[in-house]
Design an enzyme around this catalytic site. Structure first.
Site, short mmCIF file in Angstrom:
data_model
loop_
_atom_site.label_atom_id
_atom_site.label_comp_id
_atom_site.label_asym_id
_atom_site.label_seq_id
_atom_site.Cartn_x
_atom_site.Cartn_y
_atom_site.Cartn_z
N SER A 151 -9.74 -18.84 23.90
CA SER A 151 -10.43 -19.77 24.77
C SER A 151 -9.76 -21.13 24.81
O SER A 151 -9.82 -21.83 25.82
CB SER A 151 -11.81 -20.07 24.21
N ASP A 195 -12.87 -26.15 27.58
CA ASP A 195 -12.03 -25.81 28.73
C ASP A 195 -11.74 -27.04 29.59
O ASP A 195 -10.61 -27.29 30.00
CB ASP A 195 -12.70 -24.71 29.57
N GLU A 244 -17.81 -23.86 24.87
CA GLU A 244 -16.76 -23.25 25.70
C GLU A 244 -16.42 -24.14 26.90
O GLU A 244 -15.26 -24.46 27.13
CB GLU A 244 -17.22 -21.88 26.18
#
Ligand SMILES: *[C@@H]1O[C@H](CO)[C@@H](O)[C@H](O)[C@H]1NC(C)=O
Ligand SMILES: *[C@@H]1O[C@H](CO)[C@@H](O)[C@H](O)[C@H]1NC(C)=O
Ligand SMILES: *[C@@H]1O[C@H](CO)[C@@H](O)[C@H](O)[C@H]1NC(C)=O
Ligand SMILES: *[C@@H]1O[C@H](CO)[C@@H](O)[C@H](O)[C@H]1NC(C)=O
Ligand SMILES: *[C@@H]1O[C@H](CO)[C@@H](O)[C@H](O)[C@H]1NC(C)=O
Ligand SMILES: *[C@@H]1O[C@H](CO)[C@@H](O)[C@H](O)[C@H]1NC(C)=O
Ligand SMILES: *[C@@H]1O[C@H](CO)[C@@H](O)[C@H](O)[C@H]1NC(C)=O
Ligand SMILES: *[C@@H]1O[C@H](CO)[C@@H](O)[C@H](O)[C@H]1NC(C)=O
Ligand SMILES: *[C@@H]1O[C@H](CO)[C@@H](O)[C@H](O)[C@H]1NC(C)=O
Ligand SMILES: *[C@@H]1O[C@H](CO)[C@@H](O)[C@H](O)[C@H]1NC(C)=O
Ligand SMILES: *[C@@H]1O[C@H](CO)[C@@H](O)[C@H](O)[C@H]1NC(C)=O
Ligand SMILES: *[C@@H]1O[C@H](CO)[C@@H](O)[C@H](O)[C@H]1NC(C)=O
Length: 595
Positions: free
Chosen positions: A512, A300, A296
């Site tokens: 995400s 990002d 994650e």
């Protein structure tokens, strides 16, 4: 987080006997711990709890009206954002609230050494043993275990406060809060779902803005693809405009420096050697061992920064959700990471103008009182001129893609089937980002969308959502809250992002992925405005649903199954799968530059 010591106030004779005659009255209660959490016994009397009290904010309505004006392009105060001090002044409780709360704490022997307060004074954090907390809040604490993950927590299902304190204290948490913050990322991989676009065999395909894209963009997303697809090719942000972008990290997700360099060398060589700034909030860690590089956080950082280089970037790691170890008597962490992060950011003088968050909780597992205070902090950040983007979740109209065939029920004792909204996307003061797949774009079938049970529909989206609902008719009646804040607001590609993790390329999918991509577009819009001497965009939704709605690519194919239903359909105009659509940067730039 650095917390200053709560200033001891002189005892006010006004309240000297106030508590004796004030009976404890239930402040919050839930039927039972949410599904999956089981009590394992009473919490040890001397286990030290770290509890946050939210003190009433008397001037929030004024802050909100300021936010409404500053984010409405038609208002003369558009872009008139507030400073840290101005926002704090709106959040600071009234003196009599501070007096009576302090008096009550003193009556329980809670002194300055066991409390701290937020910079605006609107949160007080206490370190108190279970035994004392049980007296103060007229309750019993138990240890609970979350079966699926093995997580443990000390919680209750109800707590009380003397009735005289009810108007002064909005909530005490974590007490009845069992939320488990999740990354909005699906672990399942698409196999064979994506193929070369049939159009053309000269290595390019045509994007929604009419320009040519690399054909590989139809099955492998990179920063170059996103800039082509969203018509931002060739836009180079300035690194001297004062513009910046921020990425939040929760639940011990680590953004790896080395992986960012590997990604840059492969996808944006000009950016090689540049870096992000790491900031720890409340003890958030920064583990750089490749074995701990997180999908994650890497996703990002690689996309938010890879698309906006040379815009300076910050990654905040906020701690929370530690395991409860019954025989360790050290204070447990507060487990209120949203509030901890918001308080930290609201106390900074310079805050990045665009912030991307790819985490969320099931709305109903976050008590309304706490969710509402966090949502108000997000409104306060909007008033500071910050655009906040959140992933809409990856379970379609349910919570998890893997449970899409299971009927969903709310945790309120009702057997009626119901869709399950996600927080913070359901907060009306943030911009929620759904996901698309392929070129031409269709809704990704995991794209989270729906209607809040906590917040009513904000006026900025009323007409768009009404149009959708009138077409939907009575389908799913009773399964969603037709008067609720509807999300997502917008969307972006969400499938097969090329991400480097521990030195290796991987495909990562989810809202995400869509969220940092959309945030990167917003950051470039902020850059354009700042370079022209204009203010940052701040809270985006009023302009998105207003003049900017025509600068988004409407997505009209696909649906978001979940809760054993086919979910909602992507339709012409706004829909609870892809929102208003995906960005066309040049068109959006025209809108924001003329506002
Ligand atoms: C808020 O920021 C100021 C200035 O940086 C700092 O001195 C203070 O400790 C901070 N307050 C809290 C509660 O973190
Ligand atoms: C939309 O833009 C027009 C002109 O560009 C402006 O006059 C109008 O006020 C804008 N409307 C809104 C709601 O911002
Ligand atoms: C969701 O879409 C993917 C990719 O197109 C496909 O492989 C998968 O079967 C779909 N799932 C459902 C339930 O339709
Ligand atoms: C590639 O082929 C397509 C379809 O044949 C055509 O529309 C497009 O203009 C071509 N692109 C380039 C860059 O030649
Ligand atoms: C801004 O970017 C240029 C390259 O585009 C670089 O030479 C310069 O050092 C950067 N300045 C800052 C303050 O980062
Ligand atoms: C990025 O910053 C970290 C922390 O300061 C440092 O260890 C790392 O070497 C930096 N990477 C580059 C490429 O400068
Ligand atoms: C780092 O990864 C190793 C190996 O997977 C694991 O044992 C360790 O607990 C991780 N450390 C942290 C702080 O997450
Ligand atoms: C849901 O059910 C369909 C039809 O029975 C099946 O093809 C699909 O694999 C199931 N999806 C999941 C995620 O279990
Ligand atoms: C529980 O949830 C269902 C489904 O959303 C709703 O119809 C019902 O009114 C709720 N009950 C209570 C007591 O809130
Ligand atoms: C529906 O949403 C409203 C807020 O708009 C809320 O007051 C109401 O309780 C919700 N209904 C249910 C059944 O949750
Ligand atoms: C991602 O998936 C696409 C389509 O299946 C494939 O062509 C590509 O090689 C994959 N990329 C990685 C890094 O695995
Ligand atoms: C979605 O579209 C399909 C095909 O047009 C239709 O059968 C279905 O009823 C629609 N579902 C909803 C929830 O609108």
């Amino acid at each position: 987080m650095k917390l200053s010591i709560f200033v001891a106030l002189a005892l006010s004779p006004l309240f000297a006997n106030a508590f004796r005659g004030s009976q404890p009255v239930i402040k919050e209660s839930i039927r039972s711990a949410p599904l999956g959490w089981t009590p394992t016994g009473r919490a040890p009397a001397d286990y030290v709890l770290s509890l946050k009290l939210a003190l009433a904010q008397s001037k929030f309505a004024d802050l909100e009206s300021h936010l409404r004006e500053a984010s409405d392009p038609a208002h003369p105060n558009y872009g008139a954002h507030l400073s840290k001090e101005e926002v704090h002044a709106f959040l600071t409780p009234e003196a009599d609230t501070l007096d009576i709360v302090h008096e009550w704490l003193s009556s329980h022997g809670v002194g300055a050494e066991s409390m701290s307060k937020s910079a605006a004074g609107d949160w007080v954090t206490l370190q108190v043993p279970v035994e004392l907390a049980e007296q103060m809040f007229d309750t019993q604490f138990h240890a609970y275990v979350h079966e699926a993950s093995g997580d443990t927590a000390v919680r209750t299902t109800s707590y009380s406060l003397p009735s005289i304190l009810h108007p002064h204290i909005d909530l005490v948490q974590p007490t009845t809060m069992y939320a488990r913050t999740q990354p909005a990322r699906i672990t399942y991989r698409y196999s064979g779902g994506l193929v070369y676009s049939a159009e053309g065999d000269n290595g390019t395909i045509t994007g929604p803005a009419g320009n040519a894209l690399d054909q590989s963009c139809s099955y492998q997303i990179t920063p170059t693809c996103l800039k082509q697809l969203y018509n931002a090719e060739g836009y180079i942000p300035s690194n001297t405009s004062g513009n910046a972008i921020g990425i939040t990290g929760y639940i011990e997700q680590y953004a790896n420096y080395e992986d960012l360099q590997t990604f840059y060398k492969s996808q944006n060589p000009a950016a090689a050697g540049s870096n992000f700034t790491f900031v720890s909030v409340n003890g958030g860690k920064n583990i750089q061992d490749p074995a701990n590089a997180s999908t994650e956080a890497n996703l990002d950082v690689q996309y938010a920064l890879g698309m906006t280089y040379p815009t300076p970037g910050t990654f905040w790691s906020t701690a929370g959700e530690p395991p409860f170890i019954p025989d360790e008597f050290a204070p447990s962490n507060v487990n209120t990471p949203w509030a901890d992060w918001a308080d930290y950011i609201l106390n900074q003088t310079d805050v990045p103008q665009t912030i991307s968050t790819s985490y969320g909780d099931s709305e109903e597992t976050v008590p309304f009182s706490y969710a509402d205070r966090v949502c108000k902090s997000f409104a306060a950040l909007g008033a500071r001129g910050v655009s906040l983007l959140f992933g809409s979740g990856d379970g379609g109209v349910g919570l998890l893609y893997s449970a899409m065939n299971q009927t969903c029920h709310r945790n309120n004792g009702s057997d009626a089937p119901a869709f399950l909204p996600m927080f913070p996307s359901s907060c009306p003061y943030v911009t929620s980002v759904g996901a698309t797949i392929g070129i031409p774009e269709a809704a990704a079938n995991f794209s989270g969308g729906g209607f809040s049970n906590y917040w009513g529909r904000p006026s900025y989206q009323q007409s768009h959502v009404d149009s959708y609902l009138s077409e939907l008719g009575d389908k799913y009646a009773g399964m969603y809250n037709a008067s609720g804040r509807a999300y997502p607001d917008v969307s972006a590609q969400g499938v097969n992002y090329l991400v480097y993790i521990a030195g290796q390329p991987h495909n990562v999918s989810g809202t995400s992925a869509a969220t940092p991509a959309f945030a990167a577009i917003v950051s470039m819009l902020n850059d354009a405005r700042l370079r022209a001497g204009k203010s940052s965009l701040g809270f985006l939704n009023p302009i998105l649903y207003g003049n900017a709605s025509v600068a988004l690519n409407d997505v009209t194919e696909g649906n978001n199954p979940g809760c054993a239903t086919p979910g909602f359909n992507a339709t012409k105009g706004w829909d609870p799968v892809t929102g208003l659509g995906t960005p066309n940067f040049e068109k959006l730039k025209d809108v924001v530059m003329s506002s």
